[in-house]
Design an enzyme around this catalytic site. Structure first.
Site, PDB file in Angstrom:
ATOM      1  N   ASP A 107       0.836  -1.201   0.000  1.00  0.00           N
ATOM      2  CA  ASP A 107       0.000   0.000   0.000  1.00  0.00           C
ATOM      3  C   ASP A 107       0.868   1.247   0.000  1.00  0.00           C
ATOM      4  OD1 ASP A 107      -2.201  -1.515   0.080  1.00  0.00           O
ATOM      5  OD2 ASP A 107      -3.020  -0.687   1.941  1.00  0.00           O
TER       6      ASP A 107
ATOM      7  N   LYS B  68     -14.510  -1.911  11.356  1.00  0.00           N
ATOM      8  CA  LYS B  68     -14.248  -1.875   9.910  1.00  0.00           C
ATOM      9  C   LYS B  68     -13.884  -3.291   9.479  1.00  0.00           C
ATOM     10  CE  LYS B  68     -11.903   0.760   6.360  1.00  0.00           C
ATOM     11  NZ  LYS B  68     -11.290  -0.303   5.591  1.00  0.00           N
TER      12      LYS B  68
ATOM     13  N   ARG C 271     -18.427  -3.438  -5.836  1.00  0.00           N
ATOM     14  CA  ARG C 271     -18.115  -2.017  -5.851  1.00  0.00           C
ATOM     15  C   ARG C 271     -17.487  -1.580  -7.179  1.00  0.00           C
ATOM     16  NH1 ARG C 271     -14.486   1.418  -1.578  1.00  0.00           N
ATOM     17  NH2 ARG C 271     -12.753   1.545  -2.975  1.00  0.00           N
TER      18      ARG C 271
ATOM     19  N   GLU D 186     -20.575  -5.624   3.828  1.00  0.00           N
ATOM     20  CA  GLU D 186     -19.314  -6.303   3.528  1.00  0.00           C
ATOM     21  C   GLU D 186     -19.528  -7.807   3.406  1.00  0.00           C
ATOM     22  OE1 GLU D 186     -17.229  -3.883   3.322  1.00  0.00           O
ATOM     23  OE2 GLU D 186     -15.210  -4.744   3.292  1.00  0.00           O
TER      24      GLU D 186
ATOM     25  N   LYS E 211     -19.079   7.291  12.164  1.00  0.00           N
ATOM     26  CA  LYS E 211     -20.017   8.001  11.287  1.00  0.00           C
ATOM     27  C   LYS E 211     -20.838   8.944  12.143  1.00  0.00           C
ATOM     28  CE  LYS E 211     -20.515   3.805   8.574  1.00  0.00           C
ATOM     29  NZ  LYS E 211     -21.346   2.641   8.267  1.00  0.00           N
TER      30      LYS E 211
ATOM     31  N   LYS F 238      -7.762   3.472  11.920  1.00  0.00           N
ATOM     32  CA  LYS F 238      -7.068   2.195  11.703  1.00  0.00           C
ATOM     33  C   LYS F 238      -6.417   1.670  12.985  1.00  0.00           C
ATOM     34  CE  LYS F 238      -7.658   1.536   7.310  1.00  0.00           C
ATOM     35  NZ  LYS F 238      -6.645   1.124   6.407  1.00  0.00           N
TER      36      LYS F 238
ATOM     37  N   CYS G 288      29.677  -8.941   5.157  1.00  0.00           N
ATOM     38  CA  CYS G 288      30.592  -9.036   4.027  1.00  0.00           C
ATOM     39  C   CYS G 288      31.885  -8.388   4.531  1.00  0.00           C
ATOM     40  CB  CYS G 288      30.000  -8.276   2.838  1.00  0.00           C
ATOM     41  SG  CYS G 288      31.185  -8.066   1.516  1.00  0.00           S
TER      42      CYS G 288
ATOM     43  N   CYS H  11      31.419  -3.074  -1.396  1.00  0.00           N
ATOM     44  CA  CYS H  11      30.620  -4.132  -1.995  1.00  0.00           C
ATOM     45  C   CYS H  11      29.265  -3.563  -2.385  1.00  0.00           C
ATOM     46  CB  CYS H  11      30.440  -5.271  -0.976  1.00  0.00           C
ATOM     47  SG  CYS H  11      29.132  -6.398  -1.415  1.00  0.00           S
TER      48      CYS H  11
HETATM   49  S1  IVH Z   1     -19.285   2.773   5.465  1.00  0.00           S
HETATM   50  C1  IVH Z   1     -18.604   5.981   1.848  1.00  0.00           C
HETATM   51  N1  IVH Z   1     -18.989   1.007   7.327  1.00  0.00           N
HETATM   52  O1  IVH Z   1     -14.430   0.147   4.257  1.00  0.00           O
HETATM   53  C2  IVH Z   1     -18.104   4.697   2.371  1.00  0.00           C
HETATM   54  N2  IVH Z   1     -17.585   0.838   5.408  1.00  0.00           N
HETATM   55  O2  IVH Z   1     -12.615   2.338   2.973  1.00  0.00           O
HETATM   56  C3  IVH Z   1     -19.056   4.213   3.410  1.00  0.00           C
HETATM   57  N3  IVH Z   1     -16.065  -1.074   5.464  1.00  0.00           N
HETATM   58  O3  IVH Z   1     -15.495   0.315   0.948  1.00  0.00           O
HETATM   59  C4  IVH Z   1     -18.639   2.930   3.890  1.00  0.00           C
HETATM   60  N4  IVH Z   1     -16.703  -1.889   7.405  1.00  0.00           N
HETATM   61  O4  IVH Z   1     -15.795  -1.875   2.146  1.00  0.00           O
HETATM   62  C5  IVH Z   1     -18.550   1.425   6.132  1.00  0.00           C
HETATM   63  N5  IVH Z   1     -18.875  -0.510   9.080  1.00  0.00           N
HETATM   64  C6  IVH Z   1     -18.448  -0.104   7.883  1.00  0.00           C
HETATM   65  C7  IVH Z   1     -17.430  -0.755   7.168  1.00  0.00           C
HETATM   66  C8  IVH Z   1     -17.021  -0.258   5.934  1.00  0.00           C
HETATM   67  C9  IVH Z   1     -15.887  -2.055   6.368  1.00  0.00           C
HETATM   68  C10 IVH Z   1     -15.283  -0.959   4.213  1.00  0.00           C
HETATM   69  C11 IVH Z   1     -16.106  -0.790   2.968  1.00  0.00           C
HETATM   70  C12 IVH Z   1     -15.602   0.452   2.319  1.00  0.00           C
HETATM   71  C13 IVH Z   1     -14.276   0.641   2.966  1.00  0.00           C
HETATM   72  C14 IVH Z   1     -13.957   2.113   3.030  1.00  0.00           C
END
Ligand code: IVH
Length: 435
Positions: A34, A119, A140, A177, A285, A309, A427, A434
């Site tokens: 990444d 996540k 997606r 997911e 959110k 993260k 070495c 080297c």
């Molecule tokens: S909300 C506008 N909720 O994370 C995006 N995403 O980097 C709204 N993901 O593509 C996504 N768990 O595949 C949301 N509880 C969760 C999530 C989640 C995993 C993934 C999803 C998304 C990526 C975003």
């Protein structure tokens, strides 16, 4: 640089990015880390910033991910499936909240509700229900256009073919997911590098009967297009999803201050290995959907959400081979080349084995299935070997006695402090000339 040269450099970078995107999104087989991917993307963006004539419709600023493969019918998402911006520290979250309150013109002490959701590290999908019937399921794809994988998605037991009850919108796209539990992954771990690849690979099988063989699951967490929104907050929506027959994470929670948000983060990070699926962070959110609408989007991601993260993490992979690298001071470092694996959101394909003693102590061999650990920016390490997965023909790794670069006989120097031979093999070239 003259214009033509700049253009050539720019298109070369874009071609590379497309190749990496194809491997990642289309073949579920990432071929670079990444970090390198991000550097390439930043390189493209900074060229675009510097030379205005470069703005191009192929630019990565214009799209998320990779355009879908030719295997399935392509269908445009009614509402794009975007990605999330990342946060790595408490400060990042504090900034996120500050910006949101500023944008909404709320006072700094306003207790805005934040919903925290794990996540899940899988593959996102969008399910289109009309009058409660599942009519269409899309991957997606590049975020704008997805692939019609309806038949494959229909094989997943946790995706209801018909929404339960009668109180549902006439027309709704339910998003979530697709993943495979850690337990189920164990049975097929010889075929895929990690659960995410397994989910992606089996979702894209041409034959739905092949998909059915893999125990995929679906966790719902958001929506796209909705006709008649019957809910005002994300938490209300999650409750409705449960009523309609979806699986919703048990680890979701609503918080109104940074202390509780961070407490939840630490608790979940510590509990991580006990959760039945791979989690690589927490998504925050804004709970109120009116606020979400007002906040809207910035380029590829919503302003109303962020992914926090996890920092350090472990994963399982396979050592493809062991390479010896010669450092600037002549030290020979063994490096395990791994089957690429997602470790806390970063694709890892190398792990340091430190030195010969470490290889002997852990009896690390080429072909071994190993647990690796990544913490922050430190080079990932091999923590242990799964002896049960070792193939019968496996041989001990013999550390070379010659420098792989200049072929001189290597040495282990005597350390006057410890009165022992050094662990590092070198070495002997006295001028470090080297290669
Ligand atoms: S909300 C506008 N909720 O994370 C995006 N995403 O980097 C709204 N993901 O593509 C996504 N768990 O595949 C949301 N509880 C969760 C999530 C989640 C995993 C993934 C999803 C998304 C990526 C975003």
């Amino acid at each position: 640089m003259e214009k033509e040269k700049i253009k050539a450099l720019y298109f070369d970078k874009i071609a590379k990015l497309n190749e990496y995107n194809k491997a990642y999104y289309d073949q579920d087989n990432p071929i670079i880390s990444d970090h390198k991917y991000d550097r390439l993307k930043i390189g493209i963006l900074s060229l675009e910033n510097k030379y205005k004539f470069l703005k191009n419709k192929l630019s990565p600023t214009k799209k998320v991910g990779y355009k879908p493969s030719g295997k399935f019918k392509k269908i445009k998402h009614k509402i794009p499936m975007l990605s999330l911006s990342n946060a790595f520290s408490e400060n990042n979250i504090v900034d996120f909240l500050k910006k949101i309150k500023n944008f909404l013109k709320l006072s700094n002490d306003y207790k805005i509700e934040i919903i925290a959701e794990p996540k899940i590290d899988g593959i996102s999908a969008s399910l289109h229900y009309i009058n409660g019937q599942l009519k269409l399921g899309l991957s997606r794809g590049d975020g704008i256009t997805g692939e019609d994988i309806t038949l494959n998605l229909k094989t997943i037991r946790s995706i209801p073919a018909r929404l339960k009850g009668s109180k549902f919108p006439e027309n709704i796209e339910i998003r979530g997911e697709v993943y495979i539990s850690k337990k189920d992954f164990k049975n097929i771990s010889n075929k895929f590098a990690n659960p995410r690849n397994a989910a992606g690979g089996s979702l894209r099988q041409k034959d739905p009967l092949e998909t059915k063989k893999i125990p995929l699951q679906f966790m719902a967490y958001s929506f796209g297009f909705v006709k008649e929104k019957l809910f005002k907050t994300q938490s209300e929506y999650l409750e409705l999803l449960k009523n309609w027959g979806f699986k919703v994470s048990q680890h979701n929670g609503v918080f109104t201050n940074i202390k509780d948000i961070m407490k939840n983060y630490t608790e979940l990070e510590n509990k991580r290995s006990e959760i039945e699926y791979d989690v690589d962070g927490i998504v925050y959110k804004i709970n109120d959907l009116n606020f979400q609408e007002r906040l809207g989007y910035v380029s590829n991601s919503p302003r109303w959400a962020i992914a926090h993260k996890f920092s350090s993490t472990k994963a399982i992979s396979k050592i493809l081979n062991i390479e010896i690298q010669v450092g600037r001071t002549g030290a020979l470092t063994p490096v395990a080349k791994l089957e690429p694996v997602n470790v806390g959101g970063v694709i890892i394909s190398n792990a340091t084995l430190h030195n010969e003693d470490e290889i002997i102590r852990k009896d690390i061999r080429e072909g071994d299935v190993v647990t690796i650990q990544r913490a922050g920016d430190v080079i990932p390490q091999v923590i242990s070997v799964d002896i049960n997965k070792r193939s019968p023909g496996s041989k001990k790794f013999i550390f070379p006695h010659k420098c792989p670069s200049c072929n001189s006989k290597t040495v282990k120097e005597f350390n006057n402090n410890t009165k022992k031979k050094d662990a590092v093999t070198r070495c002997p070239d006295p001028n470090y000339s080297c290669q």
